[in-house]
Write a protein that holds these residues in place. Structure first.
Motif, PDB file in Angstrom:
ATOM      1  N   ARG A 479     -15.017  -3.742   4.835  1.00 15.43           N
ATOM      2  CA  ARG A 479     -13.812  -4.342   4.257  1.00 15.43           C
ATOM      3  C   ARG A 479     -13.605  -3.858   2.831  1.00 15.43           C
ATOM      4  NH1 ARG A 479     -14.047 -10.697   4.934  1.00 15.43           N
ATOM      5  NH2 ARG A 479     -15.873 -10.363   3.619  1.00 15.43           N
ATOM      6  N   ARG A 480     -14.708  -3.586   2.124  1.00 20.19           N
ATOM      7  CA  ARG A 480     -14.634  -3.118   0.740  1.00 20.19           C
ATOM      8  C   ARG A 480     -14.756  -1.602   0.644  1.00 20.19           C
ATOM      9  NH1 ARG A 480     -12.366  -7.481  -1.325  1.00 20.19           N
ATOM     10  NH2 ARG A 480     -13.567  -9.353  -0.908  1.00 20.19           N
ATOM     11  N   ALA A 481     -15.313  -0.977   1.645  1.00 20.46           N
ATOM     12  CA  ALA A 481     -15.544   0.470   1.603  1.00 20.46           C
ATOM     13  C   ALA A 481     -14.935   1.127   2.839  1.00 20.46           C
ATOM     14  CB  ALA A 481     -17.039   0.777   1.521  1.00 20.46           C
ATOM     15  N   ALA A 482     -13.672   0.793   3.118  1.00 19.57           N
ATOM     16  CA  ALA A 482     -13.011   1.355   4.301  1.00 19.57           C
ATOM     17  C   ALA A 482     -12.807   2.852   4.189  1.00 19.57           C
ATOM     18  CB  ALA A 482     -11.667   0.653   4.521  1.00 19.57           C
ATOM     19  N   PHE A 483     -12.912   3.398   2.988  1.00 18.44           N
ATOM     20  CA  PHE A 483     -12.783   4.850   2.821  1.00 18.44           C
ATOM     21  C   PHE A 483     -13.911   5.606   3.514  1.00 18.44           C
ATOM     22  CE2 PHE A 483     -15.110   3.134  -0.798  1.00 18.44           C
ATOM     23  CZ  PHE A 483     -16.236   3.943  -0.849  1.00 18.44           C
ATOM     24  N   LEU A 484     -14.998   4.920   3.880  1.00 15.06           N
ATOM     25  CA  LEU A 484     -16.108   5.578   4.575  1.00 15.06           C
ATOM     26  C   LEU A 484     -15.776   5.917   6.021  1.00 15.06           C
ATOM     27  CD1 LEU A 484     -19.182   3.503   3.332  1.00 15.06           C
ATOM     28  CD2 LEU A 484     -18.348   5.689   2.460  1.00 15.06           C
ATOM     29  N   LYS A 485     -14.646   5.455   6.523  1.00 19.59           N
ATOM     30  CA  LYS A 485     -14.308   5.681   7.924  1.00 19.59           C
ATOM     31  C   LYS A 485     -13.893   7.119   8.212  1.00 19.59           C
ATOM     32  CE  LYS A 485     -12.923   0.867   8.743  1.00 19.59           C
ATOM     33  NZ  LYS A 485     -11.818  -0.035   9.133  1.00 19.59           N
ATOM     34  N   HIS A 486     -13.609   7.893   7.180  1.00 20.72           N
ATOM     35  CA  HIS A 486     -13.231   9.301   7.366  1.00 20.72           C
ATOM     36  C   HIS A 486     -13.920  10.160   6.316  1.00 20.72           C
ATOM     37  CE1 HIS A 486     -10.179   8.315  10.344  1.00 20.72           C
ATOM     38  NE2 HIS A 486      -9.723   7.385   9.529  1.00 20.72           N
ATOM     39  N   ASN A 487     -14.146  11.423   6.673  1.00 20.77           N
ATOM     40  CA  ASN A 487     -14.797  12.352   5.748  1.00 20.77           C
ATOM     41  C   ASN A 487     -13.840  12.947   4.729  1.00 20.77           C
ATOM     42  OD1 ASN A 487     -16.569  13.301   8.627  1.00 20.77           O
ATOM     43  ND2 ASN A 487     -17.538  12.299   6.875  1.00 20.77           N
ATOM     44  N   LEU A 488     -12.576  13.044   5.072  1.00 22.16           N
ATOM     45  CA  LEU A 488     -11.603  13.640   4.157  1.00 22.16           C
ATOM     46  C   LEU A 488     -10.342  12.796   4.100  1.00 22.16           C
ATOM     47  CD1 LEU A 488     -11.025  16.419   2.492  1.00 22.16           C
ATOM     48  CD2 LEU A 488      -9.435  16.823   4.383  1.00 22.16           C
ATOM     49  N   TRP A 489      -9.892  12.555   2.884  1.00 26.72           N
ATOM     50  CA  TRP A 489      -8.605  11.900   2.638  1.00 26.72           C
ATOM     51  C   TRP A 489      -7.829  12.793   1.675  1.00 26.72           C
ATOM     52  CZ3 TRP A 489      -7.887   6.607   4.364  1.00 26.72           C
ATOM     53  CH2 TRP A 489      -9.036   6.012   4.906  1.00 26.72           C
ATOM     54  N   VAL A 490      -6.517  12.804   1.827  1.00 31.89           N
ATOM     55  CA  VAL A 490      -5.662  13.560   0.908  1.00 31.89           C
ATOM     56  C   VAL A 490      -4.548  12.639   0.435  1.00 31.89           C
ATOM     57  CG1 VAL A 490      -4.311  15.659   0.529  1.00 31.89           C
ATOM     58  CG2 VAL A 490      -6.153  15.642   2.228  1.00 31.89           C
ATOM     59  N   THR A 491      -4.370  12.565  -0.878  1.00 30.75           N
ATOM     60  CA  THR A 491      -3.324  11.722  -1.443  1.00 30.75           C
ATOM     61  C   THR A 491      -2.528  12.518  -2.465  1.00 30.75           C
ATOM     62  OG1 THR A 491      -4.766  10.901  -3.217  1.00 30.75           O
ATOM     63  CG2 THR A 491      -4.681   9.616  -1.168  1.00 30.75           C
ATOM     64  N   GLN A 492      -1.322  12.060  -2.696  1.00 32.62           N
ATOM     65  CA  GLN A 492      -0.549  12.605  -3.805  1.00 32.62           C
ATOM     66  C   GLN A 492      -1.147  12.073  -5.114  1.00 32.62           C
ATOM     67  OE1 GLN A 492       3.786  11.617  -5.377  1.00 32.62           O
ATOM     68  NE2 GLN A 492       3.923  12.727  -3.423  1.00 32.62           N
ATOM     69  N   PHE A 493      -1.202  12.935  -6.113  1.00 31.45           N
ATOM     70  CA  PHE A 493      -1.831  12.542  -7.374  1.00 31.45           C
ATOM     71  C   PHE A 493      -1.110  11.359  -8.011  1.00 31.45           C
ATOM     72  CE2 PHE A 493      -1.754  12.681 -12.004  1.00 31.45           C
ATOM     73  CZ  PHE A 493      -3.110  12.614 -12.297  1.00 31.45           C
ATOM     74  N   HIS A 494      -1.911  10.388  -8.469  1.00 35.89           N
ATOM     75  CA  HIS A 494      -1.404   9.280  -9.263  1.00 35.89           C
ATOM     76  C   HIS A 494      -2.469   8.959 -10.311  1.00 35.89           C
ATOM     77  CE1 HIS A 494      -0.050   5.313 -10.533  1.00 35.89           C
ATOM     78  NE2 HIS A 494       1.104   5.553  -9.932  1.00 35.89           N
ATOM     79  N   PRO A 495      -2.086   8.840 -11.576  1.00 34.11           N
ATOM     80  CA  PRO A 495      -3.103   8.679 -12.622  1.00 34.11           C
ATOM     81  C   PRO A 495      -3.927   7.408 -12.507  1.00 34.11           C
ATOM     82  CG  PRO A 495      -0.884   8.344 -13.497  1.00 34.11           C
ATOM     83  CD  PRO A 495      -0.722   8.908 -12.123  1.00 34.11           C
ATOM     84  N   ASP A 496      -3.438   6.389 -11.804  1.00 30.09           N
ATOM     85  CA  ASP A 496      -4.181   5.141 -11.679  1.00 30.09           C
ATOM     86  C   ASP A 496      -5.084   5.085 -10.451  1.00 30.09           C
ATOM     87  OD1 ASP A 496      -2.943   4.196 -13.975  1.00 30.09           O
ATOM     88  OD2 ASP A 496      -1.291   3.265 -12.869  1.00 30.09           O
ATOM     89  N   GLU A 497      -5.072   6.139  -9.641  1.00 34.53           N
ATOM     90  CA  GLU A 497      -5.870   6.155  -8.416  1.00 34.53           C
ATOM     91  C   GLU A 497      -7.095   7.043  -8.635  1.00 34.53           C
ATOM     92  OE1 GLU A 497      -3.201   7.364  -5.335  1.00 34.53           O
ATOM     93  OE2 GLU A 497      -1.981   5.551  -5.479  1.00 34.53           O
ATOM     94  N   CYS A 498      -8.155   6.426  -9.159  1.00 40.81           N
ATOM     95  CA  CYS A 498      -9.347   7.190  -9.535  1.00 40.81           C
ATOM     96  C   CYS A 498     -10.578   6.854  -8.708  1.00 40.81           C
ATOM     97  CB  CYS A 498      -9.666   6.952 -11.012  1.00 40.81           C
ATOM     98  SG  CYS A 498      -8.408   7.564 -12.157  1.00 40.81           S
ATOM     99  N   PHE A 499     -10.616   5.664  -8.084  1.00 39.26           N
ATOM    100  CA  PHE A 499     -11.816   5.212  -7.396  1.00 39.26           C
ATOM    101  C   PHE A 499     -11.472   4.873  -5.947  1.00 39.26           C
ATOM    102  CE2 PHE A 499     -12.060   3.887 -11.870  1.00 39.26           C
ATOM    103  CZ  PHE A 499     -13.078   4.750 -12.272  1.00 39.26           C
ATOM    104  N   PRO A 500     -12.197   5.440  -4.963  1.00 35.76           N
ATOM    105  CA  PRO A 500     -11.788   5.347  -3.551  1.00 35.76           C
ATOM    106  C   PRO A 500     -11.773   3.932  -2.990  1.00 35.76           C
ATOM    107  CG  PRO A 500     -14.006   6.236  -3.742  1.00 35.76           C
ATOM    108  CD  PRO A 500     -13.446   6.205  -5.131  1.00 35.76           C
ATOM    109  N   GLY A 501     -12.557   3.016  -3.573  1.00 34.59           N
ATOM    110  CA  GLY A 501     -12.553   1.637  -3.107  1.00 34.59           C
ATOM    111  C   GLY A 501     -11.831   0.699  -4.050  1.00 34.59           C
TER     112      GLY A 501
END
Length: 555
Positions: A479-501
């Motif tokens: 629930r807190r580390a849902a980014f672990l469900k995939h090996n690669l993510w791609v996002t559009q750059f945003h200066p406030d998006e620095c930490f995957p969880g």
């Protein structure tokens, strides 16, 4: 008030690129313009620096994040003479927000003292034959709680020994449940649930030199010396590094650790003073942090840089028998951090052919549990009498802010998968997993520049050994580390998006914060500035050779 973190906000990277082109010779060819045409860059006006502060009010249990603009800095702050008046800075508050807070290293020590002073805990330790509380170790683990800052400690006990670094992790204390309110620093739950005898002292438990533990060290290894009589090939100006065709800056933050900034090719959490694994001529960088009182603390020699490696290329002509070879040289920037019983080394390798390699080295001491006589556990390895080490996993995330072959002011890349027809143009679909059967990799291309064969220039993300979580889909930590469900993510750059969880995952009431939330915005990925998030992990099945201290595992 406690100053948990004070860091400089990273300026817009387009501004950084233009400033580099103005002030640093390696980047100045990017400013070339055709004769008779005006420059694409007007007179450069650098923005004011901004600092980001995380401040915790323990009385009200409120954490605030402040962004402060430093509008004036005395000359002494930029290397002025010491005879000048004292440093001062004027500032104005730009923004703040109230958020939950992660636990800090200072609180770890406070929590240990609180638990060891608790009357019920002292009685429980006496039941186990332990009366000297100086031998007790309490390691702190955070509890997922959106409304309160809670911790659940694990307990260990050293043996009575004259060894200067007695390995307390060799004697876990089982059956004690403790819950600590970290705001009030009080034990709010305590239960002595069951009694498991302390494991007997293992003669192999300690890992210090033989003279300190009545053991024997190997004596058949000869010294290995590396000499560079003409000095290193790299040049360092402050935190800016030039080596071969590489130019970059070494940065460090208290949360991310080592950060490589403005990494360019082709245009021309302890001190390592106490032991570094590098040979040859070494350049060290200090790291600076703020303490809880807002003062500055320095870890000397925190980041290490050196040159090394083996063969770059070799070929033998089987007809003539002649052989040509070249020695390889790579530049390595690294640091180590300690998380309770574990050590993690983070390495960035730069190669002469333009490749960049990330490596993590895992070492330290296993996290152990005690066993009753004759007891076994199916989810771990018995590594000593009365001790077993559970199977576990480690995961890491590399945030790669891509600007492939861009000129100052540009940041336009796209991603495609393995050069085949699969091509995703929005972030809601750009979530991928490794596949060794198809040698899956990912390429980030600049859609405006071409190499000498007419192909779009790009960088390829090549996965190494990897894994995904072995836990079920409803596991609480996901629930807190849902980014672990995939090996690669791609996002559009945003200066406030620095930490995957998200920035404060443990006490955040919003489940799925971070990458899973950001990709739902379905932002475009073509002809825009993108960020690759590569998630990589290892499944550690302990073995007897991992005790008492683990040989380095590389990933």
């Amino acid at each position: 008030m406690r100053f948990v973190e004070v860091v400089l906000n990273e300026p817009d990277k387009r501004v950084v690129a233009v400033a580099d082109a103005y002030f640093f010779p390696p980047y100045q060819p990017m400013l070339d313009k055709p004769k008779g045409k005006p420059s694409m860059f007007p007179t450069l006006q650098l923005p004011y620096r901004q600092a980001r502060l995380v401040v915790y009010n323990k009385r009200t249990n409120v954490t605030s994040v402040w962004v402060v603009e430093l509008s004036e800095v005395h000359a002494a702050a930029r290397g002025g003479k010491k005879s000048l008046p004292p440093l001062y800075q004027t500032f104005r508050l730009l923004w703040y927000e109230f958020l939950p807070l992660k636990l800090d290293a200072v609180e770890y020590a406070e929590c240990e003292a609180t638990v060891k002073e608790h009357a019920s805990f002292i009685e429980a330790m006496k039941r186990r034959g332990i009366e000297d509380m100086d031998r007790v170790m309490v390691d702190l683990y955070e509890v997922d709680s959106p409304s309160r800052r809670l911790a659940r400690p694990l307990v260990f006990c050293r043996t009575e020994s004259d060894c200067p670094l007695e390995n307390g992790y060799a004697r876990p204390v089982e059956g004690i449940h403790v819950l600590v309110d970290m705001q009030k620093m009080q034990v709010i739950e305590f239960e002595d649930r069951y009694l498991v005898p302390l494991p007997p002292p293992d003669p192999l438990r300690n890992y210090t030199p033989a003279s300190s533990r009545r053991g024997v060290d190997r004596s058949d290894v000869k010294p290995l010396l590396i000499s560079q009589p003409q000095g290193p090939s790299f040049r360092v100006n402050g935190y800016a590094v030039e080596w071969q065709k590489w130019n970059f800056r070494v940065g460090f933050t208290p949360r991310e650790g080592l950060v490589i900034h403005t990494n360019d090719y082709g245009k021309i959490c302890h001190s390592l003073k106490r032991g570094c694994d590098c040979l040859g001529l070494i350049k060290y960088f200090d790291a600076h942090f703020t303490n809880f009182h807002g003062g500055v603390e320095t870890i000397e020699n925190c980041v290490c840089m050196h040159e090394d490696h083996g063969v770059l290329w070799k070929h033998q002509d089987w007809r003539t028998g002649s052989t040509e070879r070249r020695r390889s040289r790579r530049l390595t920037v690294s640091f180590f951090c300690t998380v309770a019983n574990y050590e993690y080394g983070f390495y960035w390798h730069f190669y002469q052919d333009g490749n960049i390699e990330s490596e993590v080295k895992l070492t330290g001491i296993l996290s152990l549990s005690a066993l009753d006589a004759g007891e076994t556990r199916r989810h771990g390895t018995v590594i000593a009498p009365g001790l077993y080490a559970p199977v576990h996993q480690h995961f890491f995330v590399a945030r790669l802010d891509m600007d492939v072959d861009c000129k100052p002011g540009e940041g336009l890349n796209q991603i495609n998968n393995n050069g085949f027809s699969l091509h995703q143009n929005s972030s809601s679909y750009a979530q991928r997993d490794c596949n060794s059967l198809s040698a899956r990799h990912w390429i980030v291309r600049n859609t405006r520049t071409f190499n000498r064969t007419g192909q779009l220039t790009g960088y390829k993300q090549v996965p190494g050994s990897n894994c995904l979580p072995l836990a079920g889909p409803d596991a609480k930590f996901l629930r807190r580390a849902a980014f672990l469900k995939h090996n690669l993510w791609v996002t559009q750059f945003h200066p406030d998006e620095c930490f995957p969880g998200g920035e404060f995952p443990n006490q955040n009431p919003r489940i799925g914060e971070g990458l899973p939330t950001w990709v739902k915005q379905d932002r475009k990925l073509e002809d825009t500035d993108i960020v690759l998030w590569y998630v990589f992990g290892v499944t550690h099945i302990p073995r007897l050779e991992d005790w008492p201290v683990m040989p380095v595992a590389n990933m």
